[in-house]
Design an enzyme around this catalytic site. Structure first.
Site, short mmCIF file in Angstrom:
data_model
loop_
_atom_site.label_atom_id
_atom_site.label_comp_id
_atom_site.label_asym_id
_atom_site.label_seq_id
_atom_site.Cartn_x
_atom_site.Cartn_y
_atom_site.Cartn_z
N CYS A 55 0.84 -1.21 0.00
CA CYS A 55 0.00 0.00 0.00
C CYS A 55 0.87 1.26 0.00
O CYS A 55 1.47 1.58 -1.01
CB CYS A 55 -0.98 -0.04 1.16
SG CYS A 55 -2.28 1.20 1.04
N HIS B 38 -3.14 -5.26 1.30
CA HIS B 38 -2.48 -5.64 2.56
C HIS B 38 -2.57 -7.14 2.81
O HIS B 38 -3.51 -7.60 3.47
CB HIS B 38 -3.16 -4.91 3.73
CG HIS B 38 -3.04 -3.43 3.66
ND1 HIS B 38 -1.90 -2.78 4.02
CD2 HIS B 38 -3.91 -2.48 3.25
CE1 HIS B 38 -2.06 -1.48 3.85
NE2 HIS B 38 -3.27 -1.27 3.38
N GLU C 81 -0.86 -8.66 4.88
CA GLU C 81 -0.59 -8.83 6.31
C GLU C 81 -1.85 -8.68 7.17
O GLU C 81 -1.83 -9.02 8.35
CB GLU C 81 0.50 -7.84 6.77
CG GLU C 81 0.06 -6.40 6.98
CD GLU C 81 -0.11 -5.60 5.69
OE1 GLU C 81 0.01 -6.20 4.60
OE2 GLU C 81 -0.38 -4.39 5.78
#
Lengths: 225, 294
Positions: free
Chosen positions: A91, A184, A186
């Site tokens: 991002c 994302h 994560e």
């Protein structure tokens, strides 16, 4: 195990930095731990010593720009990439790594030959989740969370496209040792990108026989790479 | 296949703001100063809390023209405040397209019993809390980010410290409990059992938690971070100081390097006067903001 290595490094002795100026640092740290890699929070140039790769997390790219400049991190990160260590931006991290940013903003760390558009989908109300095919990571799609996400408008000739949205817009790219995603991984329990980065870092740390400077065969334990 | 405004995106935006500073601004020019100094987001307001406190009377949602002007001035996320329980103000802010709504005790409450049903909105909400029970009630209502209330507009961090310590101490207490003790803990906290169990298991709130209310110096921001806050809201502390651009920048640096006293010392040099502070004893009970919300 010391970070200078012995030519035979395992995942559990590898260190990957997470740029910890601001943003979703803890999330990347947790994914790295989950795959058995030691995370190192990087706030100052000295924190880059001994890392085998660097993750640039999501956050606000304008804030990261100020802090990268203020604390002299620009050149050390460019040098790390030039040595072949993997860099992975998510991002805001993609914006930080882009050579061109739409709207005449100066690039921050121009390591990826792409043009990126900030907040390309609109404001927070347009943030979304989607299942995304990423062929190099295998058949199971990536559950991708896009938050005020950027988009890749232009891809340079040396850049591989890793993923596109259904409408064809590019959201994940790789240029040699630099990877970036507009979303994302994560945030959704996805570990495959981090595993890929760790594999690249392992190859960088241990290029194998016949690559680069060779240690003396009887002194491998003592010598640097 | 794509879904907008999910819990992951609402909570996720707050995760992206971590380690950063969210600054109150009242004009597009102030918003630009904040962005330039490294703010991760701005709170668009008609008046900062110190002025709201001084003005007295009823404090309401800001003029939409001011909010839109600020949204157009910067590329970072823009938040705006609605009164506690005033779901129509929240609807208006959502229609304007703000990135986050603060259901805030700084404004005069519109409902003395109910908070806004924040699940009903596509835009995410941040709410203030003084303790863990309050935090979990707000999260149950749909808040995707928490902050302490502190005592806004005072430049005095004492209340924020108390509240942050209360929340985090309560979390540590839950972590040490047996499974069968969590039911009573939930009753005592006046919070849903499922959230209490989640906090006990994970050792943290299920959403991001910032410190807010009374922060006026780089050291105060770092104090909040060292105590366990994940980021910082600064209200009056920046634009009521002598040199707002420098103060803003210094607080940003101190928030990133909150564990490094040498850097905090360096960035704190020569900042000029911080905002004038207020001792708690100087504020009559009925003028305290933190007690608003239930």
């Amino acid at each position: 195990m010391p970070s200078h290595g012995d030519g035979c490094r395992f995942m559990d002795s590898m260190k990957i930095g997470v740029l910890a100026l601001q943003g979703a640092v803890a999330e990347h740290v947790a994914v790295l731990r989950a795959i058995g890699v030691e995370p190192v929070e990087v706030r100052l140039p000295a924190h880059l010593d001994g890392v085998d790769g660097l993750i640039i997390p999501g956050g606000e790219s304008t804030t990261m720009r100020r802090l990268i400049e203020r604390w002299g991190l620009r050149q050390p990160i460019i040098d790390l990439a030039a040595r072949g260590a993997p860099l992975f931006g998510t991002c805001a991290g993609m914006i930080v790594l882009a050579r061109e940013i739409v709207g005449d903003e100066a690039p921050i760390l121009p390591l990826l030959d792409i043009t990126v558009e900030r907040n390309a989908f609109g404001r927070q109300l347009d943030s979304f989740e989607a299942e995304l095919a990423v062929p190099v990571l295998g058949g199971t799609p990536v559950h991708a969370v896009f938050i005020r996400a950027p988009i890749v408008d232009r891809v340079g000739p040396d850049v591989d496209v890793m993923a596109r949205l259904e409408d064809g817009r590019v959201v994940a790219v790789r240029q040699r040792n630099v990877i970036a995603t507009a979303f994302h991984p994560e945030l959704a329990g996805e570990t495959r990108f981090h595993r890929l980065v760790a594999t690249m870092a392992a190859e960088h740390a241990d290029p194998g026989e016949g690559v680069g400077r060779r240690p003396h065969p009887t002194r491998r334990g003592q010598q640097g790479r | 296949m794509t879904e907008t405004s999910t819990w992951a995106t609402k909570k996720g935006l707050a995760q992206m703001l971590k380690g950063g500073v969210i600054m109150d601004v009242v004009t597009p020019e102030q918003a630009k100063i904040a962005e330039e100094a490294g703010a991760v987001a701005v709170m668009a307001l008609e008046r900062v809390p110190a002025d709201i406190r001084a003005a007295g009377g009823v404090a309401r949602m800001s003029d939409p023209a001011i909010i839109v002007g600020i949204m157009e001035a910067v590329t970072i996320p823009v938040m705006a405040k609605a009164r506690i329980g005033h779901f129509v103000e929240a609807q208006v802010l959502e229609a304007l397209g703000v990135d986050y709504i603060d259901e805030s005790e700084v404004l005069t409450p519109a409902d003395e019993t109910n908070h806004i049903d924040k699940h009903a909105f596509k835009v995410p909400f941040v709410c203030g809390c003084r303790n863990l029970g309050e935090a979990l009630r707000r999260i149950n209502e749909g808040a995707a980010m928490m902050r302490t209330k502190g005592e806004a507009g005072t430049g005095n961090i004492v209340e924020a410290v108390r509240q942050l310590r209360d929340v985090l101490a309560e979390i540590r207490r839950l972590q040490g409990m047996r499974q069968d003790e969590l039911f009573v803990a939930a009753k005592e906290l006046q919070a849903p059992y499922e959230l209490v169990r989640d906090v006990a298991a994970n050792g943290r709130l299920p959403v991001v938690n910032f410190v807010a209310g009374g922060i006026a110096t780089p050291a105060a921001a770092a104090l909040g971070m060292q105590l366990g806050a994940e980021g910082v809201f600064v209200g009056s502390g920046i634009f009521k100081s002598e040199d707002p651009a420098r103060m803003a920048n210094a607080i940003v640096q101190a928030t990133t390097h909150y564990q490094d006293p040498k850097i905090i010392a360096e960035v704190s040099k020569g900042l000029g006067a911080p905002m004038r502070g207020l001792a708690m004893e100087a504020i009559p009970e009925q003028e305290r903001l933190a007690v608003r919300g239930w």
